[in-house]
Enzyme design. Structure first.
Site, PDB file in Angstrom:
ATOM      1  CG  ASP A  31      -0.298   0.086   2.528  1.00 45.78           C
ATOM      2  OD1 ASP A  31       0.942   0.254   2.565  1.00 45.78           O
ATOM      3  OD2 ASP A  31      -0.997   0.001   3.547  1.00 45.78           O
ATOM      4  CG  ASP A  45      -6.110  -5.338   1.478  1.00 45.67           C
ATOM      5  OD1 ASP A  45      -6.719  -4.552   0.732  1.00 45.67           O
ATOM      6  OD2 ASP A  45      -5.780  -5.039   2.647  1.00 45.67           O
ATOM      7  CB  CYS A  96     -12.118 -26.627   6.208  1.00 49.10           C
ATOM      8  SG  CYS A  96     -10.601 -25.702   5.979  1.00 49.10           S
ATOM      9  CB  CYS A 133      -7.007 -25.987   6.339  1.00 46.40           C
ATOM     10  SG  CYS A 133      -7.510 -25.863   8.058  1.00 46.40           S
ATOM     11  CB  CYS A 190     -10.469 -28.577   9.288  1.00 47.73           C
ATOM     12  SG  CYS A 190     -10.968 -26.876   9.638  1.00 47.73           S
ATOM     13  CG  HIS A 218      -9.950 -22.665   9.729  1.00 47.18           C
ATOM     14  ND1 HIS A 218     -10.466 -23.666   8.932  1.00 47.18           N
ATOM     15  CD2 HIS A 218     -10.949 -21.760   9.886  1.00 47.18           C
ATOM     16  CE1 HIS A 218     -11.730 -23.368   8.631  1.00 47.18           C
ATOM     17  NE2 HIS A 218     -12.044 -22.230   9.209  1.00 47.18           N
TER      18      HIS A 218
HETATM   19 ZN   LIG Z   1      -9.813 -25.522   8.162  1.00 44.30          ZN
END
Ligand SMILES: [Zn+2]
Length: 376
Positions: A93, A267, A305, A307, A310, A336
């Site tokens: 930025d 963002d 999910c 990830c 999880c 996560h």
């Molecule tokens: Zn997750």
């Protein structure tokens, strides 16, 4: 289309686009969410873990880095990518927003802004030219023009004066930018919540000519409906062949609505900041892991999910970590949340390619509203 920072629209679905942006540090599939790495770090995450969430581009903050460790120091050490060990793309930025929100004793005039550091009180000056120079020293793939952050609420007259100054600063920023392959500079549309001013601002920026166009000054308290109205008023004035970036947005439902309206890049600190305060985003809405109801719950945070958090940890464990104030709580929940945001964007890219984004948005809203109190 920009030669230095090529962008291709691969598919369209209503106003939404599925695109591809080519930078010197990799290809960005859009729509895309950029995690915020304020002080040369995405808080609580190693760069390789950020990349593993699916992120291809992160945001760095000029204001923080110019104060500490300084842009000159980072340049001596090989630039921001090398300094923080992030091989992907970086957008920086301009520093203007943080000067307005963090610095002390700010003074703005036509030349730029002078202020005192919130760290040690020392004096600094940030002009459009200096902001571009700092972002060049950092090695940003995407440089942002310095603009004046108009406060909200604001009268139409005050907004107009501020927007017109931002357009003069945009022209100076563009002139100070050094062209190089895989790097580009984005203009920022201002004009508050006033469609006529937004249109005028967009046209001014298109006349100057940028590699991409951001919409700034939103998510400052105007509410989602007004934000969407401003996006609807602005997007038609932006070139179809250039990427569009909605700055500082937002919550998952903000992203879905803005993608439907033609935004390509986002963002926001929400997924990372929330991860440090035990808030998690899931397909069934927001979950507060501090809540006692998770204390004995062996289920994953979000069973859909993909990830590692999880797959490997229970709600009960995450609850325990959050209650105990353990550093690992911030690490796992940030991981996560960033994975959730990346998966949300990937799902929307796929939906646009198959021209079913509106169906996805309906299902998304339904499931968010359900909440996660029902059996998973
Ligand atoms: Zn997750």
């Amino acid at each position: 289309m920009s030669a230095a920072l090529p962008f291709a629209v691969l598919a369209e679905d209503g106003a939404a686009r599925r695109g591809r942006l080519e930078t010197a540090h990799g290809i960005i599939e859009t729509p895309c969410f950029m995690p915020v790495g304020t002080a040369a770090t995405v808080k609580a995450m190693r760069p390789e873990d950020v990349a593993a969430t699916g992120a291809t581009i992160i945001l760095g903050n000029t204001y923080h880095l110019m104060l500490r460790p300084t842009a000159e120091r980072i340049a001596e050490l090989g630039g921001l990518h090398k300094f923080m060990n992030w091989p992907g793309a970086i957008l920086t930025d301009s520093g203007g927003f943080q000067v307005m929100s963090l610095a002390k004793l700010r003074h703005i005039d036509e030349r730029g802004v002078t202020f005192r550091s919130h760290l040690d009180g020392s004096h600094y000056s940030l002009t459009p030219e200096r902001s571009i120079e700092i972002q060049h020293l950092l090695g940003a793939n995407i440089t942002m023009v310095l603009d004046e952050c108009t406060p909200f609420p604001v009268t139409p007259d005050e907004s107009l004066v501020s927007m017109e100054r931002s357009m003069r600063w945009a022209e100076r920023s563009r002139a100070a930018f050094t062209e190089r392959p895989g790097h580009g500079i984005f203009g920022i549309v201002q004009g508050g919540v006033f469609p006529v001013q937004r249109l005028h601002s967009a046209e001014s920026l298109v006349d100057i000519g940028f590699d991409g166009y951001a919409i700034g000054g939103l998510a400052v308290g105007e509410g989602q409906e007004t934000m969407f109205m401003v996006i609807d008023a602005t997007v038609p004035a932006l070139p179809a062949g250039a990427p569009r970036y909605l700055m500082g947005v937002g919550k998952p439902d903000d992203l879905v609505g803005a993608v439907q309206r033609g935004i390509d890049l986002f963002d926001c600190v929400i997924p990372t900041r929330s991860g440090r305060t035990a808030q998690a985003f899931t397909r069934r809405g927001t979950v507060n892991l501090r809540n006692a109801r998770h204390g004995a719950d062996p289920r994953p945070l979000d069973p859909e999910c993909g990830c590692p958090v999880c797959r490997q940890y229970s709600r009960a464990y995450l609850h325990h970590l959050a209650r105990a104030g353990e550093i690992l709580a911030a690490m796992l929940l940030t991981q996560h949340n960033l994975s959730y945001y990346a998966e949300l964007m990937a799902t929307m890219r796929d939906a646009i390619a198959h021209r079913r984004l509106d169906d996805f948005a309906d299902t998304f809203a339904e499931r968010q509203a359900q909440g996660d109190l029902l059996p998973l």
